[in-house]
Design a protein around this motif. Structure first.
Motif, PDB file in Angstrom:
ATOM      1  N   MET A   1       0.796  -1.227   0.000  1.00  0.00           N
ATOM      2  CA  MET A   1       0.000   0.000   0.000  1.00  0.00           C
ATOM      3  C   MET A   1       0.831   1.280   0.000  1.00  0.00           C
ATOM      4  O   MET A   1       0.312   2.340  -0.378  1.00  0.00           O
ATOM      5  CB  MET A   1      -0.935   0.006   1.210  1.00  0.00           C
ATOM      6  CG  MET A   1      -2.060  -1.000   1.126  1.00  0.00           C
ATOM      7  SD  MET A   1      -3.152  -0.708  -0.302  1.00  0.00           S
ATOM      8  CE  MET A   1      -3.909   0.849   0.177  1.00  0.00           C
ATOM      9  N   ARG A   2       2.087   1.214   0.403  1.00  0.00           N
ATOM     10  CA  ARG A   2       2.855   2.454   0.527  1.00  0.00           C
ATOM     11  C   ARG A   2       2.938   3.235  -0.788  1.00  0.00           C
ATOM     12  O   ARG A   2       2.755   4.468  -0.783  1.00  0.00           O
ATOM     13  CB  ARG A   2       4.264   2.175   1.055  1.00  0.00           C
ATOM     14  CG  ARG A   2       4.974   3.446   1.521  1.00  0.00           C
ATOM     15  CD  ARG A   2       6.358   3.165   2.078  1.00  0.00           C
ATOM     16  NE  ARG A   2       6.924   4.369   2.653  1.00  0.00           N
ATOM     17  CZ  ARG A   2       7.416   5.378   1.958  1.00  0.00           C
ATOM     18  NH1 ARG A   2       7.394   5.332   0.634  1.00  0.00           N
ATOM     19  NH2 ARG A   2       7.918   6.446   2.564  1.00  0.00           N
TER      20      ARG A   2
ATOM     21  N   HIS B   1       0.745   3.351  -3.069  1.00  0.00           N
ATOM     22  CA  HIS B   1      -0.603   3.893  -3.242  1.00  0.00           C
ATOM     23  C   HIS B   1      -0.806   5.107  -2.340  1.00  0.00           C
ATOM     24  O   HIS B   1      -1.409   6.102  -2.752  1.00  0.00           O
ATOM     25  CB  HIS B   1      -1.634   2.813  -2.938  1.00  0.00           C
ATOM     26  CG  HIS B   1      -3.047   3.208  -3.199  1.00  0.00           C
ATOM     27  ND1 HIS B   1      -3.523   3.572  -4.435  1.00  0.00           N
ATOM     28  CD2 HIS B   1      -4.113   3.305  -2.349  1.00  0.00           C
ATOM     29  CE1 HIS B   1      -4.804   3.868  -4.360  1.00  0.00           C
ATOM     30  NE2 HIS B   1      -5.180   3.719  -3.100  1.00  0.00           N
ATOM     31  N   TRP B   2      -0.311   5.031  -1.104  1.00  0.00           N
ATOM     32  CA  TRP B   2      -0.403   6.171  -0.195  1.00  0.00           C
ATOM     33  C   TRP B   2       0.336   7.374  -0.776  1.00  0.00           C
ATOM     34  O   TRP B   2      -0.179   8.489  -0.765  1.00  0.00           O
ATOM     35  CB  TRP B   2       0.192   5.820   1.171  1.00  0.00           C
ATOM     36  CG  TRP B   2      -0.489   4.709   1.884  1.00  0.00           C
ATOM     37  CD1 TRP B   2      -1.784   4.278   1.708  1.00  0.00           C
ATOM     38  CD2 TRP B   2       0.068   3.853   2.883  1.00  0.00           C
ATOM     39  NE1 TRP B   2      -2.050   3.218   2.532  1.00  0.00           N
ATOM     40  CE2 TRP B   2      -0.947   2.929   3.266  1.00  0.00           C
ATOM     41  CE3 TRP B   2       1.317   3.762   3.498  1.00  0.00           C
ATOM     42  CZ2 TRP B   2      -0.724   1.952   4.236  1.00  0.00           C
ATOM     43  CZ3 TRP B   2       1.541   2.801   4.466  1.00  0.00           C
ATOM     44  CH2 TRP B   2       0.530   1.904   4.830  1.00  0.00           C
ATOM     45  N   ARG B   3       1.539   7.120  -1.283  1.00  0.00           N
ATOM     46  CA  ARG B   3       2.330   8.214  -1.846  1.00  0.00           C
ATOM     47  C   ARG B   3       1.623   8.842  -3.052  1.00  0.00           C
ATOM     48  O   ARG B   3       1.585  10.064  -3.192  1.00  0.00           O
ATOM     49  CB  ARG B   3       3.712   7.697  -2.258  1.00  0.00           C
ATOM     50  CG  ARG B   3       4.650   8.804  -2.761  1.00  0.00           C
ATOM     51  CD  ARG B   3       6.001   8.247  -3.177  1.00  0.00           C
ATOM     52  NE  ARG B   3       6.879   9.338  -3.567  1.00  0.00           N
ATOM     53  CZ  ARG B   3       7.698   9.981  -2.747  1.00  0.00           C
ATOM     54  NH1 ARG B   3       7.751   9.636  -1.454  1.00  0.00           N
ATOM     55  NH2 ARG B   3       8.442  10.973  -3.181  1.00  0.00           N
ATOM     56  N   LYS B   4       1.049   7.987  -3.895  1.00  0.00           N
ATOM     57  CA  LYS B   4       0.344   8.483  -5.078  1.00  0.00           C
ATOM     58  C   LYS B   4      -0.846   9.349  -4.666  1.00  0.00           C
ATOM     59  O   LYS B   4      -1.116  10.387  -5.278  1.00  0.00           O
ATOM     60  CB  LYS B   4      -0.114   7.315  -5.946  1.00  0.00           C
ATOM     61  CG  LYS B   4      -0.805   7.742  -7.230  1.00  0.00           C
ATOM     62  CD  LYS B   4      -1.205   6.529  -8.052  1.00  0.00           C
ATOM     63  CE  LYS B   4      -1.916   6.960  -9.327  1.00  0.00           C
ATOM     64  NZ  LYS B   4      -2.340   5.775 -10.129  1.00  0.00           N
ATOM     65  N   ASN B   5      -1.575   8.920  -3.633  1.00  0.00           N
ATOM     66  CA  ASN B   5      -2.714   9.706  -3.159  1.00  0.00           C
ATOM     67  C   ASN B   5      -2.280  11.095  -2.707  1.00  0.00           C
ATOM     68  O   ASN B   5      -2.961  12.091  -2.974  1.00  0.00           O
ATOM     69  CB  ASN B   5      -3.405   8.987  -2.003  1.00  0.00           C
ATOM     70  CG  ASN B   5      -4.241   7.809  -2.465  1.00  0.00           C
ATOM     71  OD1 ASN B   5      -4.577   7.691  -3.642  1.00  0.00           O
ATOM     72  ND2 ASN B   5      -4.560   6.922  -1.546  1.00  0.00           N
TER      73      ASN B   5
ATOM     74  N   ASP C   1      -5.229  13.982  -3.219  1.00  0.00           N
ATOM     75  CA  ASP C   1      -6.533  13.397  -2.933  1.00  0.00           C
ATOM     76  C   ASP C   1      -7.060  13.996  -1.626  1.00  0.00           C
ATOM     77  O   ASP C   1      -6.407  13.882  -0.583  1.00  0.00           O
ATOM     78  CB  ASP C   1      -6.394  11.880  -2.799  1.00  0.00           C
ATOM     79  CG  ASP C   1      -7.722  11.171  -2.606  1.00  0.00           C
ATOM     80  OD1 ASP C   1      -8.715  11.845  -2.244  1.00  0.00           O
ATOM     81  OD2 ASP C   1      -7.776   9.948  -2.790  1.00  0.00           O
TER      82      ASP C   1
ATOM     83  N   LYS D   1     -10.597   1.583  -5.495  1.00  0.00           N
ATOM     84  CA  LYS D   1      -9.379   0.792  -5.608  1.00  0.00           C
ATOM     85  C   LYS D   1      -8.894   0.377  -4.230  1.00  0.00           C
ATOM     86  O   LYS D   1      -8.545  -0.792  -3.999  1.00  0.00           O
ATOM     87  CB  LYS D   1      -8.290   1.575  -6.341  1.00  0.00           C
ATOM     88  CG  LYS D   1      -7.007   0.776  -6.537  1.00  0.00           C
ATOM     89  CD  LYS D   1      -5.989   1.566  -7.337  1.00  0.00           C
ATOM     90  CE  LYS D   1      -4.710   0.756  -7.532  1.00  0.00           C
ATOM     91  NZ  LYS D   1      -3.694   1.514  -8.322  1.00  0.00           N
ATOM     92  N   THR D   2      -8.871   1.329  -3.300  1.00  0.00           N
ATOM     93  CA  THR D   2      -8.472   1.015  -1.931  1.00  0.00           C
ATOM     94  C   THR D   2      -9.448   0.027  -1.308  1.00  0.00           C
ATOM     95  O   THR D   2      -9.032  -0.903  -0.600  1.00  0.00           O
ATOM     96  CB  THR D   2      -8.421   2.304  -1.090  1.00  0.00           C
ATOM     97  OG1 THR D   2      -7.444   3.190  -1.646  1.00  0.00           O
ATOM     98  CG2 THR D   2      -8.047   1.998   0.349  1.00  0.00           C
TER      99      THR D   2
ATOM    100  N   ILE E   1      -8.558  -3.435  -2.437  1.00  0.00           N
ATOM    101  CA  ILE E   1      -7.369  -3.952  -1.754  1.00  0.00           C
ATOM    102  C   ILE E   1      -7.720  -4.345  -0.318  1.00  0.00           C
ATOM    103  O   ILE E   1      -7.270  -5.386   0.184  1.00  0.00           O
ATOM    104  CB  ILE E   1      -6.245  -2.903  -1.775  1.00  0.00           C
ATOM    105  CG1 ILE E   1      -5.796  -2.643  -3.217  1.00  0.00           C
ATOM    106  CG2 ILE E   1      -5.068  -3.354  -0.928  1.00  0.00           C
ATOM    107  CD1 ILE E   1      -4.814  -1.509  -3.373  1.00  0.00           C
TER     108      ILE E   1
ATOM    109  N   TYR F   1       1.124   8.659   6.089  1.00  0.00           N
ATOM    110  CA  TYR F   1       0.416   9.742   5.399  1.00  0.00           C
ATOM    111  C   TYR F   1       0.863  11.102   5.934  1.00  0.00           C
ATOM    112  O   TYR F   1       1.075  12.054   5.169  1.00  0.00           O
ATOM    113  CB  TYR F   1      -1.095   9.593   5.581  1.00  0.00           C
ATOM    114  CG  TYR F   1      -1.782   8.844   4.464  1.00  0.00           C
ATOM    115  CD1 TYR F   1      -1.564   9.188   3.135  1.00  0.00           C
ATOM    116  CD2 TYR F   1      -2.674   7.808   4.735  1.00  0.00           C
ATOM    117  CE1 TYR F   1      -2.203   8.512   2.105  1.00  0.00           C
ATOM    118  CE2 TYR F   1      -3.317   7.127   3.715  1.00  0.00           C
ATOM    119  CZ  TYR F   1      -3.083   7.478   2.404  1.00  0.00           C
ATOM    120  OH  TYR F   1      -3.713   6.815   1.380  1.00  0.00           O
TER     121      TYR F   1
END
Length: 241
Positions: free
Chosen positions: A96-97, A99-103, A108, A176-177, A180, A216
């Protein structure tokens, strides 16, 4: 294991309706009004979430008692369950990391709700994560799973349905989240089945949530995310993460 005489009482049906239908619907509905939710000050939001999780835990414990669902099964002393819990939490963080960075990079607005920035907010976030670990594991991997097992007659079907419900209940974080999280929920069901107790799943869940929020917050600082809530005259409460 459930006996052939197992049945669902009125309390059980109410639990199924509330956590299986109402909470996912509220999460889906909240996704369309995220701007209002992010206007709520984080400290207040964290406090509201903790209170909500405690109430949900109390409801599930009462239903577990009525339905005779064994929630606090003792740990048998096997180290494998704890090893799997550590691997599951670490694997979830690694997956998930990015994905967190992309958010955060995409700005977001949702992540503002999971982004503690001050020492007091970080302390509150740890309490949120601990409350989520206990409340959500008891509710979804414990009581809801047992009720769905009685309803379907299949442990596998019950685990799948409970995981989908759990994922949809996180729809406010994006579909998406939510997908997952559904997969992670299935793995948590497997962990409970292998260990015979909820304790390793509770620890893995809480550890993952703690790291997610703190990550985050750090990404928000390093990537220049505006972590102050936007102005809004009418903030609304948000379902628990």
């Amino acid at each position: 294991r459930l006996s052939a005489e197992s049945h669902i009482s009125l309390a059980g049906w109410l639990h199924l309706g509330f956590f299986g239908l109402v909470i996912p619907w509220l999460a889906w509905r909240s996704r369309g009004h995220i701007a209002r939710h992010t206007a709520t000050p984080r400290a207040r939001h964290f406090g509201n979430v903790i209170l909500q999780l405690v109430i949900f835990l109390a409801i599930s414990l009462v239903v577990a008692r009525v339905e005779q669902v064994p929630i606090w099964r003792p740990w048998a002393g096997h180290w494998l369950g704890w090893l799997l819990a550590a691997l599951l939490a670490l694997g979830g963080i690694v997956v998930m990391r990015p994905h967190w960075r992309k958010n955060v990079e995409m700005r977001d607005p949702t992540v503002r709700l999971f982004m503690p920035t001050t020492r007091s907010e970080r302390r509150l976030w740890v309490l949120v994560a601990l409350a989520a670990g206990v409340s959500e594991e008891v509710t979804y991997r414990g009581v809801l799973f047992a009720l769905l097992w009685i309803l379907t007659g299949s442990a596998l079907a019950a685990a799948l349905l409970a995981s989908i419900v759990f994922g949809v209940s996180h729809a406010v974080q994006g579909w998406k989240t939510a997908g997952i999280i559904t997969i992670i929920a299935l793995l948590l069901h497997g962990l409970v089945a292998l260990s015979g107790t909820l304790y390793p799943a509770i620890v893995a869940h809480a550890a993952y949530d703690i790291v997610a929020g703190l990550t985050y917050g750090r990404l928000g600082r390093t990537l220049g995310y505006d972590m102050a809530p936007p102005p809004d005259q009418f903030p609304e409460p948000l379902p628990a993460p």
